[in-house]
Scaffold this active site. Structure first.
Site, PDB file in Angstrom:
ATOM      1  N   VAL A   4      10.682  -7.171   9.771  1.00 16.26           N
ATOM      2  CA  VAL A   4      11.814  -6.246   9.934  1.00 16.26           C
ATOM      3  C   VAL A   4      11.440  -5.250  11.028  1.00 16.26           C
ATOM      4  O   VAL A   4      10.333  -4.689  11.024  1.00 16.26           O
ATOM      5  CB  VAL A   4      12.136  -5.522   8.608  1.00 16.26           C
ATOM      6  CG1 VAL A   4      13.250  -4.501   8.800  1.00 16.26           C
ATOM      7  CG2 VAL A   4      12.516  -6.536   7.537  1.00 16.26           C
TER       8      VAL A   4
ATOM      9  N   MET B 168       0.844  -1.200   0.000  1.00 19.49           N
ATOM     10  CA  MET B 168       0.000   0.000   0.000  1.00 19.49           C
ATOM     11  C   MET B 168       0.884   1.256   0.000  1.00 19.49           C
ATOM     12  O   MET B 168       0.392   2.355   0.271  1.00 19.49           O
ATOM     13  CB  MET B 168      -0.940  -0.011   1.198  1.00 19.49           C
ATOM     14  CG  MET B 168      -1.883  -1.216   1.176  1.00 19.49           C
ATOM     15  SD  MET B 168      -3.407  -0.979   2.090  1.00 19.49           S
ATOM     16  CE  MET B 168      -2.785  -0.761   3.750  1.00 19.49           C
TER      17      MET B 168
ATOM     18  N   ARG C 297       2.078   2.677   9.315  1.00 16.75           N
ATOM     19  CA  ARG C 297       1.224   3.338  10.314  1.00 16.75           C
ATOM     20  C   ARG C 297       2.026   3.915  11.488  1.00 16.75           C
ATOM     21  O   ARG C 297       1.496   4.728  12.250  1.00 16.75           O
ATOM     22  CB  ARG C 297       0.148   2.382  10.832  1.00 16.75           C
ATOM     23  CG  ARG C 297      -0.915   2.095   9.784  1.00 16.75           C
ATOM     24  CD  ARG C 297      -2.114   1.359  10.365  1.00 16.75           C
ATOM     25  NE  ARG C 297      -3.241   1.345   9.444  1.00 16.75           N
ATOM     26  CZ  ARG C 297      -3.539   0.345   8.617  1.00 16.75           C
ATOM     27  NH1 ARG C 297      -2.801  -0.744   8.593  1.00 16.75           N
ATOM     28  NH2 ARG C 297      -4.581   0.430   7.802  1.00 16.75           N
TER      29      ARG C 297
ATOM     30  N   HIS D 131       9.277  -3.364   3.557  1.00 16.81           N
ATOM     31  CA  HIS D 131       8.940  -3.537   2.136  1.00 16.81           C
ATOM     32  C   HIS D 131      10.213  -3.794   1.315  1.00 16.81           C
ATOM     33  O   HIS D 131      10.225  -4.638   0.426  1.00 16.81           O
ATOM     34  CB  HIS D 131       8.261  -2.280   1.581  1.00 16.81           C
ATOM     35  CG  HIS D 131       6.981  -1.895   2.263  1.00 16.81           C
ATOM     36  ND1 HIS D 131       6.867  -0.748   3.014  1.00 16.81           N
ATOM     37  CD2 HIS D 131       5.766  -2.497   2.303  1.00 16.81           C
ATOM     38  CE1 HIS D 131       5.625  -0.653   3.478  1.00 16.81           C
ATOM     39  NE2 HIS D 131       4.941  -1.699   3.068  1.00 16.81           N
TER      40      HIS D 131
ATOM     41  N   PHE E 245       4.104   3.994   0.922  1.00 21.73           N
ATOM     42  CA  PHE E 245       4.790   4.587   2.074  1.00 21.73           C
ATOM     43  C   PHE E 245       5.835   3.580   2.553  1.00 21.73           C
ATOM     44  O   PHE E 245       5.841   3.133   3.689  1.00 21.73           O
ATOM     45  CB  PHE E 245       3.815   4.988   3.184  1.00 21.73           C
ATOM     46  CG  PHE E 245       4.317   6.170   3.969  1.00 21.73           C
ATOM     47  CD1 PHE E 245       4.376   7.431   3.387  1.00 21.73           C
ATOM     48  CD2 PHE E 245       4.770   6.033   5.262  1.00 21.73           C
ATOM     49  CE1 PHE E 245       4.872   8.528   4.090  1.00 21.73           C
ATOM     50  CE2 PHE E 245       5.268   7.120   5.977  1.00 21.73           C
ATOM     51  CZ  PHE E 245       5.309   8.367   5.383  1.00 21.73           C
ATOM     52  N   LEU E 246       6.716   3.250   1.621  1.00 17.78           N
ATOM     53  CA  LEU E 246       7.629   2.116   1.787  1.00 17.78           C
ATOM     54  C   LEU E 246       8.652   2.347   2.898  1.00 17.78           C
ATOM     55  O   LEU E 246       9.089   3.472   3.135  1.00 17.78           O
ATOM     56  CB  LEU E 246       8.366   1.845   0.470  1.00 17.78           C
ATOM     57  CG  LEU E 246       7.489   1.557  -0.751  1.00 17.78           C
ATOM     58  CD1 LEU E 246       8.366   1.235  -1.960  1.00 17.78           C
ATOM     59  CD2 LEU E 246       6.509   0.411  -0.486  1.00 17.78           C
TER      60      LEU E 246
HETATM   61  P1  AMP Z   1       1.504  -2.921   3.435  1.00 16.23           P
HETATM   62  O1  AMP Z   1       2.053  -1.853   2.551  1.00 16.23           O
HETATM   63  O2  AMP Z   1       1.449  -2.545   4.877  1.00 16.23           O
HETATM   64  O3  AMP Z   1       0.220  -3.508   2.911  1.00 16.23           O
HETATM   65  O4  AMP Z   1       2.558  -4.108   3.385  1.00 16.23           O
HETATM   66  C1  AMP Z   1       2.951  -4.674   2.160  1.00 16.23           C
HETATM   67  C2  AMP Z   1       3.742  -5.934   2.426  1.00 16.23           C
HETATM   68  O5  AMP Z   1       4.891  -5.612   3.224  1.00 16.23           O
HETATM   69  C3  AMP Z   1       2.951  -6.975   3.233  1.00 16.23           C
HETATM   70  O6  AMP Z   1       3.254  -8.272   2.727  1.00 16.23           O
HETATM   71  C4  AMP Z   1       3.465  -6.785   4.626  1.00 16.23           C
HETATM   72  O7  AMP Z   1       3.360  -7.930   5.431  1.00 16.23           O
HETATM   73  C5  AMP Z   1       4.923  -6.443   4.358  1.00 16.23           C
HETATM   74  N1  AMP Z   1       5.491  -5.744   5.507  1.00 16.23           N
HETATM   75  C6  AMP Z   1       5.004  -4.626   6.118  1.00 16.23           C
HETATM   76  N2  AMP Z   1       5.757  -4.305   7.194  1.00 16.23           N
HETATM   77  C7  AMP Z   1       6.725  -5.254   7.279  1.00 16.23           C
HETATM   78  C8  AMP Z   1       7.801  -5.505   8.182  1.00 16.23           C
HETATM   79  N3  AMP Z   1       8.041  -4.707   9.239  1.00 16.23           N
HETATM   80  N4  AMP Z   1       8.595  -6.563   7.955  1.00 16.23           N
HETATM   81  C9  AMP Z   1       8.359  -7.402   6.907  1.00 16.23           C
HETATM   82  N5  AMP Z   1       7.369  -7.225   6.021  1.00 16.23           N
HETATM   83  C10 AMP Z   1       6.555  -6.178   6.198  1.00 16.23           C
END
Ligand code: AMP
Length: 283
Positions: free
Chosen positions: A176, A30, A187, A37, A32-33
Site C-alpha cells: 500500500v 510492530m 518508519r 497494516h 504504529f499502524l
Molecule cells: P511491521 O509493523 O512493519 O512489522 O509490518 C507488519 C506487517 O505489515 C508486515 O507483514 C508488513 O509487510 C506489512 N506492511 C507494512 N507496510 C506495508 C505496506 N505499505 N503495504 C502492505 N503491507 C505492509
C-alpha cells in the site's frame, strides 16, 4: 475487542475457536499502524471467524545500532484502527514475557535469510523467524497475512512454514502506497518534510526500471544502471543495496524476466527505507 498481554491467556483464547472449528486469521505487526497494516486486517477479517492482531516490537530482530529504542509507538491510535478493521483480539506481550531469562532457542531459514536485508542486518531474519514461530504457537492461526512491502520476510516465512510443516496458510498482500507512490511504513514517521520528499526516489527508481523492462530491456546491468542513476540524483539518498533477484529463490539474476524482483534499501538521512517490485507483476 479484547486486549491481551499474557501468553497463557492468549493461548487459552485460541483453543476455543479451534475446538469449535472457527478459523483464526492473524496479522503480526510492530504497531504504529497505517493503511498498509489496515489492508492486511481487512483481508484477514474476510478470511477468519476470529481476527487477531499482534503488536510487538521484537528486540531480537534489531541489530546493535538500529532503532529499537526509538521505534514509533501509539497504542491508543493503534487500538482505534484495530477496532475499525474488526479486530477481535489485540495481543501485545512485553519483551520480558516473550523472552524470559534462560530463553535460548532460535529458528533460522538459511539461504533466503542471507542476501538483501540479511546482508546489511545480520541476524535480522533469525529474529523474525523465531518471533513468528512463537507467535504462531501462541495464536494458533489458520491463516496469517503478511505484506509484500517486506518481500524477503514474506519469502522467509513461506519457506519456514513449509519446511517446518506449520499447519496454516500464508497470504501475501500487495504494497500500500502514499499518493506519491512512497510505500507506507511506520518508519516514514522519522522523516523530516524534505526527507519525505526525497523518499519518493525509491518509487521513481522502480518506475524507471519497470518502464525499461516493459519496453523490452532484459539486461540486469542496464536496468541496474538506470535504477541507480535515479537514486543518485537525490542528494539525501545513500544506497544500501539495489538488486535484481529471482522472486522465489532470491538468487541473483543477470537477465531479467517477469519473475525478477527489484529490491532496494536506501538510507534517507538516518532512516533506512525499503521497497520492491516484481517486474512482470502489475504495479
Ligand atoms: P511491521 O509493523 O512493519 O512489522 O509490518 C507488519 C506487517 O505489515 C508486515 O507483514 C508488513 O509487510 C506489512 N506492511 C507494512 N507496510 C506495508 C505496506 N505499505 N503495504 C502492505 N503491507 C505492509
Amino acid at each position: 475487542m479484547k486486549i491481551i498481554t499474557s501468553i497463557v491467556h492468549m493461548q487459552a483464547l485460541a483453543i476455543a475457536p479451534e475446538r469449535e472449528g472457527r478459523r483464526i486469521a492473524f496479522v503480526p505487526t510492530m504497531g504504529f499502524l497505517h493503511e498498509g497494516h489496515a489492508s492486511l486486517l481487512r483481508e484477514g477479517r474476510t478470511r477468519g471467524d476470529v481476527l487477531v492482531l499482534s503488536i510487538f516490537v521484537n528486540p531480537i530482530q534489531f541489530g546493535q545500532n538500529e532503532d529499537l529504542d526509538r521505534y514509533p509507538r501509539d497504542m491508543e491510535r493503534d487500538c482505534h484502527i484495530a477496532e475499525s478493521c474488526g479486530v477481535d483480539i489485540v495481543f501485545m506481550p512485553t519483551a520480558a514475557e516473550m523472552y524470559p531469562s534462560g530463553f535460548q532457542t532460535g529458528v533460522t531459514v538459511q539461504e533466503l535469510s542471507l542476501p538483501l536485508c540479511g546482508a546489511s542486518r545480520a541476524g535480522h531474519f533469525d529474529g523474525v523467524a523465531t518471533v513468528v514461530t512463537k507467535l504462531f504457537n501462541i495464536v494458533r492461526p489458520d491463516v496469517a497475512l503478511f505484506g509484500a512491502k517486506d518481500y524477503q520476510q514474506l519469502a522467509v516465512i513461506r519457506r519456514m512454514t513449509e519446511d517446518l510443516n506449520m499447519p496454516l496458510e500464508i497470504i501475501g498482500m500487495p504494497i500500500v502506497r502514499e499518493a506519491d507512490g512512497v510505500a507506507m511504513s511506520s518508519r516514514n514517521a522519522y522523516l523530516t518534510p524534505s526527507e519525505r520528499q526525497s523518499a519518493s526516489c525509491l518509487i521513481r527508481a522502480i518506475r524507471r526500471a519497470r518502464e525499461l523492462f516493459a519496453a523490452g530491456e532484459r539486461s540486469v546491468a542496464v536496468l541496474l544502471k538506470a535504477t541507480r542513476a535515479v537514486i543518485e540524483l537525490e542528494a539525501a539518498a545513500i544506497i544500501d543495496y539495489i538488486e535484481f533477484r529471482d522472486c522465489v529463490t532470491l538468487q541473483e539474476r543477470e537477465v531479467a524476466d517477469d519473475s525478477t524482483l527489484l529490491a532496494l534499501a536506501i538510507k534517507i538521512g538516518q532512516t533506512r527505507l525499503i521497497d520492491n517490485s516484481v517486474l512482470g507483476e502489475l504495479a
